[in-house]
Design a protein around this motif. Sequence first.
Motif, PDB file in Angstrom:
ATOM      1  N   ASN A  49       0.823  -1.211   0.000  1.00  0.00           N
ATOM      2  CA  ASN A  49       0.000   0.000   0.000  1.00  0.00           C
ATOM      3  C   ASN A  49       0.858   1.262   0.000  1.00  0.00           C
ATOM      4  OD1 ASN A  49      -2.305  -1.551  -0.003  1.00  0.00           O
ATOM      5  ND2 ASN A  49      -2.607  -1.428   2.201  1.00  0.00           N
ATOM      6  N   ILE A  50       1.942   1.254   0.753  1.00  0.00           N
ATOM      7  CA  ILE A  50       2.828   2.418   0.808  1.00  0.00           C
ATOM      8  C   ILE A  50       3.506   2.638  -0.539  1.00  0.00           C
ATOM      9  CG2 ILE A  50       4.978   3.293   1.821  1.00  0.00           C
ATOM     10  CD1 ILE A  50       4.072   1.907   4.448  1.00  0.00           C
ATOM     11  N   LEU A  51       4.012   1.571  -1.135  1.00  0.00           N
ATOM     12  CA  LEU A  51       4.688   1.690  -2.430  1.00  0.00           C
ATOM     13  C   LEU A  51       3.704   2.101  -3.527  1.00  0.00           C
ATOM     14  CD1 LEU A  51       7.075  -1.398  -2.343  1.00  0.00           C
ATOM     15  CD2 LEU A  51       7.662   0.993  -1.981  1.00  0.00           C
ATOM     16  N   THR A  52       2.501   1.543  -3.490  1.00  0.00           N
ATOM     17  CA  THR A  52       1.483   1.904  -4.472  1.00  0.00           C
ATOM     18  C   THR A  52       1.085   3.362  -4.312  1.00  0.00           C
ATOM     19  OG1 THR A  52       0.658  -0.355  -4.506  1.00  0.00           O
ATOM     20  CG2 THR A  52      -0.811   1.329  -5.355  1.00  0.00           C
ATOM     21  N   PHE A  53       0.969   3.823  -3.067  1.00  0.00           N
ATOM     22  CA  PHE A  53       0.649   5.230  -2.830  1.00  0.00           C
ATOM     23  C   PHE A  53       1.744   6.130  -3.394  1.00  0.00           C
ATOM     24  CE2 PHE A  53       0.997   9.092  -0.292  1.00  0.00           C
ATOM     25  CZ  PHE A  53      -0.265   9.615  -0.464  1.00  0.00           C
ATOM     26  N   ALA A  54       3.004   5.791  -3.120  1.00  0.00           N
ATOM     27  CA  ALA A  54       4.117   6.607  -3.629  1.00  0.00           C
ATOM     28  C   ALA A  54       4.122   6.631  -5.152  1.00  0.00           C
ATOM     29  CB  ALA A  54       5.450   6.078  -3.099  1.00  0.00           C
TER      30      ALA A  54
ATOM     31  N   VAL B 292      -5.529   5.945  -6.196  1.00  0.00           N
ATOM     32  CA  VAL B 292      -4.713   6.141  -4.997  1.00  0.00           C
ATOM     33  C   VAL B 292      -5.319   7.210  -4.097  1.00  0.00           C
ATOM     34  CG1 VAL B 292      -2.474   6.998  -4.222  1.00  0.00           C
ATOM     35  CG2 VAL B 292      -2.583   5.277  -6.002  1.00  0.00           C
ATOM     36  N   GLN B 293      -5.846   8.289  -4.687  1.00  0.00           N
ATOM     37  CA  GLN B 293      -6.442   9.342  -3.875  1.00  0.00           C
ATOM     38  C   GLN B 293      -7.693   8.860  -3.152  1.00  0.00           C
ATOM     39  OE1 GLN B 293      -6.931  12.499  -6.739  1.00  0.00           O
ATOM     40  NE2 GLN B 293      -4.873  13.301  -6.383  1.00  0.00           N
ATOM     41  N   VAL B 294      -8.523   8.089  -3.829  1.00  0.00           N
ATOM     42  CA  VAL B 294      -9.741   7.575  -3.197  1.00  0.00           C
ATOM     43  C   VAL B 294      -9.380   6.573  -2.096  1.00  0.00           C
ATOM     44  CG1 VAL B 294     -11.816   6.186  -3.580  1.00  0.00           C
ATOM     45  CG2 VAL B 294     -11.239   8.008  -5.168  1.00  0.00           C
ATOM     46  N   ASN B 295      -8.433   5.685  -2.376  1.00  0.00           N
ATOM     47  CA  ASN B 295      -8.010   4.729  -1.345  1.00  0.00           C
ATOM     48  C   ASN B 295      -7.409   5.447  -0.139  1.00  0.00           C
ATOM     49  OD1 ASN B 295      -8.867   2.494  -2.749  1.00  0.00           O
ATOM     50  ND2 ASN B 295      -6.864   2.029  -3.609  1.00  0.00           N
TER      51      ASN B 295
END
Length: 186
Positions: free
Chosen positions: A78-83, A126-129
Motif C-alpha cells: 500500500n505504501i509503495l502503491t501510494f508513492a 490512490v487518492q480515493v483509497n
Amino acid sequence: SCFEYDVFWGLLTILFVLLPGAVFSALNAIKLRQAKSSLFWLFLLMSPLTTVLFPLLLISVKILCLFHNGAELTRLNNILTFAEGQIESFCQLGLQIYIIFSRADRQPSLIQMITLPASALMLVRVQVNSFYAKVDAASTIEDIKRKLFMAPIFLFKSIFFLGSSMLVAVINPTMFLIHLISYLIV
C-alpha cells in the motif's frame, strides 16, 4: 519516421519514474531519524540505490502480494502503491497534459492517448483509497460503492489542478515556475 525522439522529455519521464523512490527513501529516513534509530545513516547512504531500484522493488512486492497476503507485506504494498500513484502518476499526467497543450500543431499519439487515462485512473484510485484508508466499510460492495461515488470528485479535482497548471505553464513558463516554487515552499 512517425515517432519523435526528444532526450529532454525522455529524461524527465525517467526522473518521474524514479521520483517516488527518492520520496519513499526520504520519508523512511525521516521516520528513522525521529525514532533515533542507528539505521538512519545506513538508510540515508542507501537512498540513491533504493531510488534507482524503486521500480523493481514495486514490481517485486506486487508479485509477492499475489502469493502471500501478510499484514506487513500488504502494508508495504500500500505504501509503495501510494508513492507510485500519487507522485509518479501525478507528474506523468501533468507532463502528458503539458505536451498535448504545448504541441497544438499535431495530434497526440496512440501511446499518449492510452497513457493519459491510465495515469488519471491510477492517480484517482490512490487518492480515493487514501481518502478511505482509516474508514472500514461494512462490506466489499459498500467499499466499491463509496469509492465509485468519490472517484469523479477526485478526477475533476486532479484534472482541474493539472489542466490549469499546465495551461499556465504553456502560456507563461516563468510564472508557472514561480507558482510551483512558492507552492512547494509553503
